[in-house]
Design a protein around this motif. Sequence first.
Motif, PDB file in Angstrom:
ATOM      1  N   ARG A   1      27.749  20.867  10.649  1.00  0.00           N
ATOM      2  CA  ARG A   1      28.075  22.435  10.531  1.00  0.00           C
ATOM      3  C   ARG A   1      26.420  22.637  10.197  1.00  0.00           C
ATOM      4  NH1 ARG A   1      30.099  22.440   4.340  1.00  0.00           N
ATOM      5  NH2 ARG A   1      31.455  23.433   5.534  1.00  0.00           N
ATOM      6  N   VAL A   2      25.194  21.804  10.268  1.00  0.00           N
ATOM      7  CA  VAL A   2      24.349  21.977  10.047  1.00  0.00           C
ATOM      8  C   VAL A   2      23.876  22.602  11.608  1.00  0.00           C
ATOM      9  CG1 VAL A   2      22.074  21.633  10.042  1.00  0.00           C
ATOM     10  CG2 VAL A   2      23.208  20.077   8.240  1.00  0.00           C
ATOM     11  N   ALA A   3      24.455  21.928  12.805  1.00  0.00           N
ATOM     12  CA  ALA A   3      24.650  22.824  13.829  1.00  0.00           C
ATOM     13  C   ALA A   3      24.681  23.814  14.464  1.00  0.00           C
ATOM     14  CB  ALA A   3      25.035  21.502  14.641  1.00  0.00           C
ATOM     15  N   ARG A   4      26.141  23.913  14.005  1.00  0.00           N
ATOM     16  CA  ARG A   4      26.539  25.676  13.478  1.00  0.00           C
ATOM     17  C   ARG A   4      25.614  26.860  13.039  1.00  0.00           C
ATOM     18  NH1 ARG A   4      31.048  22.938  12.598  1.00  0.00           N
ATOM     19  NH2 ARG A   4      31.002  23.263  10.104  1.00  0.00           N
ATOM     20  N   ILE A   5      25.407  26.685  11.683  1.00  0.00           N
ATOM     21  CA  ILE A   5      24.425  27.050  11.316  1.00  0.00           C
ATOM     22  C   ILE A   5      22.806  27.070  11.945  1.00  0.00           C
ATOM     23  CG2 ILE A   5      23.009  26.784   9.279  1.00  0.00           C
ATOM     24  CD1 ILE A   5      24.516  25.569   7.044  1.00  0.00           C
ATOM     25  N   ARG A   6      22.773  26.018  13.181  1.00  0.00           N
ATOM     26  CA  ARG A   6      21.367  26.457  13.456  1.00  0.00           C
ATOM     27  C   ARG A   6      21.852  27.677  14.506  1.00  0.00           C
ATOM     28  NH1 ARG A   6      19.361  21.099  11.614  1.00  0.00           N
ATOM     29  NH2 ARG A   6      17.005  22.008   9.788  1.00  0.00           N
ATOM     30  N   ALA A   7      22.344  27.224  15.570  1.00  0.00           N
ATOM     31  CA  ALA A   7      23.195  27.859  16.458  1.00  0.00           C
ATOM     32  C   ALA A   7      23.121  29.323  15.859  1.00  0.00           C
ATOM     33  CB  ALA A   7      23.852  27.166  16.714  1.00  0.00           C
TER      34      ALA A   7
ATOM     35  N   LEU B   1      15.394  27.261   9.333  1.00  0.00           N
ATOM     36  CA  LEU B   1      16.246  26.604   8.203  1.00  0.00           C
ATOM     37  C   LEU B   1      15.113  25.512   7.896  1.00  0.00           C
ATOM     38  CD1 LEU B   1      18.187  28.116   9.660  1.00  0.00           C
ATOM     39  CD2 LEU B   1      19.215  28.472   7.066  1.00  0.00           C
ATOM     40  N   CYS B   2      14.959  24.772   6.898  1.00  0.00           N
ATOM     41  CA  CYS B   2      14.220  23.980   6.725  1.00  0.00           C
ATOM     42  C   CYS B   2      14.486  23.323   4.847  1.00  0.00           C
ATOM     43  CB  CYS B   2      12.831  23.532   7.111  1.00  0.00           C
ATOM     44  SG  CYS B   2      12.089  24.225   6.238  1.00  0.00           S
ATOM     45  N   GLY B   3      14.329  22.571   4.638  1.00  0.00           N
ATOM     46  CA  GLY B   3      14.932  21.715   3.528  1.00  0.00           C
ATOM     47  C   GLY B   3      15.570  20.317   3.249  1.00  0.00           C
ATOM     48  N   ALA B   4      16.468  20.655   1.583  1.00  0.00           N
ATOM     49  CA  ALA B   4      17.646  19.098   1.765  1.00  0.00           C
ATOM     50  C   ALA B   4      18.224  19.494   2.402  1.00  0.00           C
ATOM     51  CB  ALA B   4      17.075  18.828   0.545  1.00  0.00           C
ATOM     52  N   ALA B   5      18.898  20.584   2.478  1.00  0.00           N
ATOM     53  CA  ALA B   5      19.978  20.823   3.041  1.00  0.00           C
ATOM     54  C   ALA B   5      20.270  20.380   3.588  1.00  0.00           C
ATOM     55  CB  ALA B   5      20.631  21.857   2.375  1.00  0.00           C
TER      56      ALA B   5
ATOM     57  N   SER C   1      11.744  18.180   8.534  1.00  0.00           N
ATOM     58  CA  SER C   1      12.120  19.621   8.716  1.00  0.00           C
ATOM     59  C   SER C   1      11.596  20.472   8.871  1.00  0.00           C
ATOM     60  CB  SER C   1      13.575  19.862   7.991  1.00  0.00           C
ATOM     61  OG  SER C   1      13.459  20.094   6.686  1.00  0.00           O
ATOM     62  N   ALA C   2      10.479  20.885   7.556  1.00  0.00           N
ATOM     63  CA  ALA C   2      10.195  21.454   7.168  1.00  0.00           C
ATOM     64  C   ALA C   2       8.969  21.636   9.472  1.00  0.00           C
ATOM     65  CB  ALA C   2       8.672  21.642   6.515  1.00  0.00           C
ATOM     66  N   ARG C   3       8.729  20.488   9.894  1.00  0.00           N
ATOM     67  CA  ARG C   3       8.062  20.570  10.757  1.00  0.00           C
ATOM     68  C   ARG C   3       8.462  21.086  12.184  1.00  0.00           C
ATOM     69  NH1 ARG C   3       2.714  18.519  13.295  1.00  0.00           N
ATOM     70  NH2 ARG C   3       2.664  17.165  11.217  1.00  0.00           N
ATOM     71  N   THR C   4       9.609  20.674  11.772  1.00  0.00           N
ATOM     72  CA  THR C   4      10.884  21.361  13.259  1.00  0.00           C
ATOM     73  C   THR C   4      11.256  22.872  13.269  1.00  0.00           C
ATOM     74  OG1 THR C   4      11.632  19.381  13.411  1.00  0.00           O
ATOM     75  CG2 THR C   4      12.788  21.084  14.215  1.00  0.00           C
ATOM     76  N   ALA C   5      11.112  23.641  11.218  1.00  0.00           N
ATOM     77  CA  ALA C   5      11.321  24.908  11.884  1.00  0.00           C
ATOM     78  C   ALA C   5       9.349  25.196  12.141  1.00  0.00           C
ATOM     79  CB  ALA C   5      11.385  24.813  10.400  1.00  0.00           C
ATOM     80  N   VAL C   6       8.797  24.834  11.727  1.00  0.00           N
ATOM     81  CA  VAL C   6       7.881  25.493  12.772  1.00  0.00           C
ATOM     82  C   VAL C   6       7.230  25.733  13.709  1.00  0.00           C
ATOM     83  CG1 VAL C   6       4.366  25.758  12.010  1.00  0.00           C
ATOM     84  CG2 VAL C   6       5.916  25.146  10.248  1.00  0.00           C
ATOM     85  N   ASP C   7       7.686  24.035  14.859  1.00  0.00           N
ATOM     86  CA  ASP C   7       7.433  24.578  16.146  1.00  0.00           C
ATOM     87  C   ASP C   7       8.038  25.478  16.673  1.00  0.00           C
ATOM     88  OD1 ASP C   7       5.408  21.954  15.768  1.00  0.00           O
ATOM     89  OD2 ASP C   7       7.023  20.964  16.559  1.00  0.00           O
ATOM     90  N   LYS C   8       9.746  25.822  16.125  1.00  0.00           N
ATOM     91  CA  LYS C   8      10.908  26.283  16.713  1.00  0.00           C
ATOM     92  C   LYS C   8      10.529  27.632  15.952  1.00  0.00           C
ATOM     93  CE  LYS C   8      15.182  28.180  15.778  1.00  0.00           C
ATOM     94  NZ  LYS C   8      14.702  29.066  15.724  1.00  0.00           N
ATOM     95  N   VAL C   9       9.633  28.667  15.203  1.00  0.00           N
ATOM     96  CA  VAL C   9       9.235  30.251  14.910  1.00  0.00           C
ATOM     97  C   VAL C   9       7.804  29.665  15.797  1.00  0.00           C
ATOM     98  CG1 VAL C   9      10.485  30.302  12.757  1.00  0.00           C
ATOM     99  CG2 VAL C   9       8.046  29.393  13.206  1.00  0.00           C
TER     100      VAL C   9
END
Length: 477
Positions: free
Chosen positions: A421-427, A437-441, A453-461
């Motif tokens: 589900r997480v993979a679908r959300i991000r795709a 998106l990042c966080g506990a979910a 997850s925050a570092r990954t999100a920052v690198d992505k954007v």
Amino acid sequence: MSQPHVVVIGGGIAGLAAAAFLSGAAGGAARASVTLLEGSERLGGKLRGGEVGGVRVDLGAESMLARRPEAVALARAVGLADALEPPAPVKAAIWTRDALRPLPGGQVMGVPGDLDALAASGVLSPEGLARVRAEATAPDAAGVGEDVAIGAYVAARLGREVVDRLVEPLLGGVYAGHADEISLRAAVPQLLPLARSGESLVAGVHALATRPQTTATPVFNGLDGGIGTLPEAVAAACRKAGADLRTDTPVRGLRRTGLGWRVVVDGEDLHADAVVLAVPAPEAARLLRADAPGAAAELAAVEYAGMALVTMAFRRADLGGPLTGSGFLVPPVDGRSIKASTFSSNKWGWLERSAPDAFLLRTSLGRHREEQALDLPDEELVARSLADLAEAVGLRAKPYDTAVTRWRAGLPQYPVGHLDRVARIRAQADRAGALALCGAAYDGVGIPACIASARTAVDKVLTPGAGAPATEGTMSA
């Protein structure tokens, strides 16, 4: 060339970590100008400090995994290196089968790897122990596939008693969920290769639990003054680095524009070149409904558990004798009101140093789809906690101060299929462009996982080209 403006929505530890990585507050050069928007009156999310009985304590998360580097590294980066402190070397117990019994060593999330320790604990009945011993001679030739519920798998391999009296109470402390629903792949991924191999689960867990790199490193760390000091220090470092952190600023709307994003708050529309969404899944679903409806639908399906923490301050002179150990877990099968109790003053040296005449402990109540306790008055939650403590450890003293903290929809659930589900959300969110998106979910509920997850999100954007929304010709299913 001017830096991009990134709006971070959500001021829990994931959002604060994202702001720190963007602004340079966590080390290195600033990568963007940052505005962080938090709808409530405080930053920190589930990391929250407060006072009970004149003593500063944690009213939310109280420790962080030390065998992952992200949380410790962030604490050091924001000036808390000297505050890092492992828990005292005291043992936890399980209150089960009408007795307080030692939590067996050599286990991974309740799955035993040391049969001698398991037998000595008395947690299982003789029949349950015999079932575990038989597992080594009954390999699971079929193994498992992509994913399986932890409870169903462990029950099939080791018997139901292991699930009910060991796995359930340990999982309950992390997810406040149910072992028969929680994903092995998402929640305890280190066990998945063992499950797929079909070899002895007990032998595999023993090998995991006795690896040198495992036994040489403390499992957890705390902070002098409580984990609630971490978001305060991160926020201070972000502001010093020039980030604009706003509380009491709920985001009313989020829309993609030709040049980025329009973020709607009361009385103002903000332009963002990119957005990091660090809010719970239902809030992310609301904000993405217009521009990423597929992601929004998936996010809306993520379920959460609520729980209540009851923190109590006693005078040591009133206890009538010492309380030993770090506390105890309670299997749901035993039908008690509380699911755990932490003897905070035994567990954290900084608490004993700061309040030597007081004894702080806390209990927790509630789990997924069993949150009725959260609606009870504070005094009833305190009374139920004291009744269970009296039966478990003989505590008859009355606290001189108490605090009840309710975390409604506080812990996202990780059922079988969660990672898909997480993979679908991000795709699907990727199609909107310049959004992460990042966080506990998503990648783990612990503090290090949220920071990662925050570092990954920052690198992505901030990746070149991330700002362009996908066209019809480039969208993938």
